[in-house]
Write an enzyme that holds these catalytic residues in place. Structure first.
Site, PDB file in Angstrom:
ATOM      1  N   TRP A 368      51.468  45.063  60.253  1.00  0.00           N
ATOM      2  CA  TRP A 368      50.626  44.187  58.967  1.00  0.00           C
ATOM      3  C   TRP A 368      50.880  44.966  57.759  1.00  0.00           C
ATOM      4  CZ3 TRP A 368      47.022  45.903  55.639  1.00  0.00           C
ATOM      5  CH2 TRP A 368      46.191  44.997  54.889  1.00  0.00           C
ATOM      6  N   HIS A 369      50.988  46.378  57.950  1.00  0.00           N
ATOM      7  CA  HIS A 369      51.287  47.147  56.473  1.00  0.00           C
ATOM      8  C   HIS A 369      52.691  46.936  55.859  1.00  0.00           C
ATOM      9  CE1 HIS A 369      47.702  49.367  57.949  1.00  0.00           C
ATOM     10  NE2 HIS A 369      47.581  49.604  56.772  1.00  0.00           N
ATOM     11  N   GLY A 370      53.633  46.361  56.631  1.00  0.00           N
ATOM     12  CA  GLY A 370      54.850  46.035  56.207  1.00  0.00           C
ATOM     13  C   GLY A 370      55.923  45.808  56.870  1.00  0.00           C
ATOM     14  N   PHE A 523      51.135  45.388  50.427  1.00  0.00           N
ATOM     15  CA  PHE A 523      50.964  44.855  51.918  1.00  0.00           C
ATOM     16  C   PHE A 523      50.144  43.686  51.842  1.00  0.00           C
ATOM     17  CE2 PHE A 523      50.009  49.828  52.270  1.00  0.00           C
ATOM     18  CZ  PHE A 523      51.438  49.919  52.608  1.00  0.00           C
TER      19      PHE A 523
END
Lengths: 523, 307
Positions: A368-370, A523
């Site tokens: 999800w963060h990248g 993000f």
């Protein structure tokens, strides 16, 4: 528009004054004004991407309404709005059942199956649209590039061109926020709203639009149906929280970033002692940046009479990794818990299933963060740190606040806190590195003999170390509150309290660097 | 609500006042340009890029030229990045220039970079690279404090103003606009910096090309100044290795200067031919001692050419 920009310094007071003096009397007008202000806030960055938010809001509003037509045949609706206010958002009791007295209706069982199928369809539309947006804008190139790498690894030649896709700011946040609405409606926990303006304002509420907290509809949406009157205490609390957030972002995060960038640019050419400081500074940079943003967002919400959820609860005072994850990015962790971990079975199945679920949740959280393997590895490391605690049933040992009734921690607590901070810092190296090679180089050089050498540092680095120490002390003193300075020096003479605020404001003025974006915008 | 606003306003006053006090402490050590935008309008100007900013000391020229040109010269040169000849620089010059009744002279330093551009079409002034930099953005170049510059263009955090007062800084922008800067002056360090500059400008060769539009703006600048006093074109001294690069950049540069000299009847002093006389920090910028000597030499030349 950035919270730490001059534009926002004008935007916020103007919107605040108009909100309370002109638009607060009428709910519809007030919500329209908040919606317009939020779109202006977002459009300041790039107005073209406003259409994505509008589309996402429209799709989920429509899906909610369509599910409502299914739900309307069911009973057991309970309002969650405050007494005496317009019917708008309702939470549905778990005992909801179909209307058995309708003579035209099919058999209850058939009707329930049809209802469920239709609800699933609308949920699927919402999921497909929002995750589709996220997938295209955030992950398309990653999947293409990874596929090409994999094909090349197998010895074949693949030359597929990637697209030049701009990542819309905040897309991961508002898509998750809208998804929480449709999923809760689907699950029957929430009755869909009929008021499109309130819903659109909820999705795009500017304080938390681009970097959270990821608000649940059940918490934030009803607040758009409440009449609000100005509360002095709440507004002052909001200002204090904004000030603390700015201090975290501008003084701590942005200044740590200077040294962190140097450390991560050429890790192989620096002594390990520099790399150690770089890694520790990054821990404070990411915390100051993200928790700082959350504090500004929550504080801004309070100025407008809105209560947003706490997103960080002093995570670096955690005594184990499980406690850390209960205190770090709470709105995302609980989102994944409620909408992914529990539907997968949570910890209800066998131990193997539970471990699988934990692994999934951490890997997805990393992803999800990248769109980069570094984030996935970071998620994996956290899973590996968490799993032993879970396996031995120790993941809920440290529930309360460290040294709750003491001013200083015991040596045992301190040891646990430092150990947790150390492993978290080690994992952050993957999070910060542009690629796995850099992370590997960084860690290899970090654990070399030069760790005992004197770091090569400018006088400014010593200054920032001083700031970080002051920050840690203030955080420790205020760890029992929602944010560090919430009630600090309340029992002291006013001159001391205002002296503290004055000191923080001056620190923000003097140590601000040119506008630095918030890390979590990406993000 | 009113109580809230009143408290916030009263409280805000103290940090803002303190900040104002800190800004007044800036004496040219924290930012290399800020002081140029807080001084009042000036009677006479020295124009160009960093070579002139560091190499020409107005106070020396003002002492030497006082009898002939009583108007005080002020160094309003910036960098090749910020102040090539173009609309931004010309407009800024107009804002900085005061009315003056007596005799005055203007020193316009020139080199191939100041009439070149790195954009795709070097003759499209709408796309000039400095259009979104501070010379174009700052509308008031004579206000103290200069809020526009402080808010958007001040290079460092404001605490550096205090830090640079305590710490022995290597550079200082003087009240006459001279940018004094030094560093490690050992032979090896100078050679290393020169090597870096050679690489840097060799890279420029691939990016920059002569701009007819910039040349026109140079002429407009001369035209503007000539109506107010005597204009002197100066080419600053350079290390021979960097001079080679400049000759590559614009082989016709000297003929362009001859053209200007004749068209406007202005003096053109080419100091590149006296390269061996001077010491350089990096092959490009004069050392402090050489800047002093050079300013004396330039004064002498101006006086001689005046007779």
């Amino acid at each position: 528009m950035l919270f730490n920009s001059y534009e926002y310094l004008i935007f916020l007071p103007v919107v605040f004054l108009l909100y309370w003096y002109v638009f607060s009397k009428n709910l519809k007008v007030r919500n329209f004004f908040l919606l317009a202000a939020s779109y202006l806030f977002y459009g300041w960055w790039d107005w073209r991407f406003l259409f994505l938010i509008i589309a996402s809001s429209a799709v989920d509003y429509w899906c909610g309404l369509k599910m409502a037509t299914v739900i309307s045949n069911e009973e057991g609706v309970k309002s969650i709005r405050p007494k005496g206010e317009i019917s708008s958002v309702k939470e549905i009791s778990p005992s909801a059942s179909s209307n058995r007295n309708d003579p035209k209706s099919k058999s209850p069982r058939t009707q329930r199956v049809v209802s469920l199928t239709r609800k699933k369809l609308y949920l699927a539309i919402s999921l497909a649209f929002n995750l589709g947006l996220l997938g295209f804008f955030k992950y398309f190139n990653f999947f293409i590039e990874s596929s090409v790498d994999f094909i090349n690894l197998l010895g074949f030649q693949a030359n597929i061109h990637t697209l030049n896709i701009i990542l819309p700011v905040g897309i991961s946040f508002y898509t998750f926020q809208t998804l929480s609405y449709t999923i809760d409606v689907y699950r029957g926990k929430l009755e869909p709203t009929q008021d499109w303006m309130a819903f659109f304002a909820y999705v795009s509420f500017f304080p938390q639009l681009v970097a959270g907290p990821i608000e649940r509809a059940s918490n934030l949406l009803p607040q758009f149906f409440q009449k609000k009157s100005f509360e002095y205490t709440l507004a002052m609390d909001g200002l204090r929280q904004i000030l603390w957030g700015l201090f975290m972002k501008v003084v701590i995060a942005d200044n740590c970033a200077v040294f962190v960038n140097q450390a991560f640019t050429n890790p192989e050419s620096q002594p390990a002692s520099n790399l150690l400081i770089g890694a520790v500074f990054f821990s404070f940079q990411i915390y100051g940046d993200f928790a700082g943003y959350s504090n500004i967002a929550i504080g801004t919400g309070k100025l407008f009479g809105f209560h947003l959820m706490q997103n960080f609860a002093f995570p670096y005072f955690s005594r184990d990794i499980a406690e850390f994850w209960r205190r770090w990015h709470i709105s995302l962790s609980t989102w994944f818990r409620d909408y992914l971990y529990i539907p997968l079975g949570g910890s209800m199945g066998s131990k193997t299933q539970s471990l699988r679920n934990i692994l999934i949740i951490f890997l997805v959280s990393g992803f999800w963060h990248g769109a980069n393997w570094t984030f996935i590895i970071w998620g994996g490391i956290n899973a590996l740190l968490f799993i032993p605690l879970f396996w031995f049933g120790k993941n809920r040992v440290n529930i309360g606040i460290v040294a709750q009734n003491r001013s200083l921690p015991t040596f045992y607590d301190l040891g646990q806190v430092l150990l947790t901070f150390s492993v978290t810092t080690l994992a952050w190296i993957f999070f910060r590195s542009p690629d796995l090679n850099t992370a590997g180089t960084y860690i290899t050089h970090l654990f070399s003999s030069s760790i005992l050498s004197m770091p090569k540092m400018d006088i400014r680095v010593y200054l920032f170390i001083g700031w970080v120490l002051i920050f840690i002390i203030l955080e420790w003193m205020g760890r029992r509150e929602e944010f560090a300075i919430q009630k600090m020096a309340f029992r002291k003479p006013a001159i001391i309290r205002y002296g503290l605020y004055y000191g923080l404001v001056m620190a923000v003025f003097l140590f601000a660097r040119k506008e630095q974006e918030f890390i979590y915008f990406q993000f | 609500m009113n109580r809230f606003l009143l408290r916030v306003l009263i409280f805000s006053f103290f940090p803002l006042l303190s900040l104002y006090g800190v800004l007044l402490l800036e004496n040219g050590t924290a930012d290399p340009f800020y002081q140029r935008f807080v001084t009042p309008k000036q009677e006479a100007l020295i124009l160009g890029n960093s070579k002139a900013a560091q190499g020409i000391i107005p106070s020396i020229l003002n002492d030497r030229l006082a009898d002939v040109y009583p108007a005080k010269l002020y160094n309003y040169s910036f960098t090749v990045y910020n102040s090539p000849f173009g609309a931004s620089y010309l407009e800024s010059i107009k804002k900085k220039l005061a009315e003056y009744d007596g005799e005055r002279c203007f020193i316009v330093t020139v080199d191939p970079w100041s009439i070149s551009s790195d954009i795709k079409d070097p003759n499209n002034p709408d796309k000039f690279e400095e259009n979104d930099r501070f010379l174009a953005a700052i509308k008031n170049v004579n206000s103290n404090p200069n809020l526009n510059y402080l808010l958007y263009w001040f290079e460092k955090s404001f605490y550096e103003i205090i830090l640079m007062r305590i710490k022995n800084n290597l550079s200082k922008l003087h009240v006459d606009g001279w940018f004094e800067t030094t560093g490690n002056m050992q032979e090896s360090a100078i050679n290393q910096r020169r090597g870096f500059m050679i690489d840097f400008y060799t890279d420029y060769l691939n990016k920059y090309s002569y701009s007819e539009e910039r040349f026109k703006y140079l002429q407009k600048t001369i035209d503007l100044l000539q109506k107010k006093g005597r204009v002197i074109l100066v080419r600053m001294p350079l290390h021979r290795d960097i001079l080679k690069i400049e000759k590559f950049q614009d082989p016709d540069f000297e003929s362009r200067m001859d053209f200007l000299s004749k068209k406007f009847s202005v003096s053109y002093f080419d100091f590149t031919i006296t390269e061996s006389k001077w010491g350089f920090k990096d092959g490009l910028h004069l050392t402090i001692e050489s800047a002093k000597d050079f300013s004396q030499d330039l004064s002498n030349k101006i006086l001689l050419s005046n007779n």
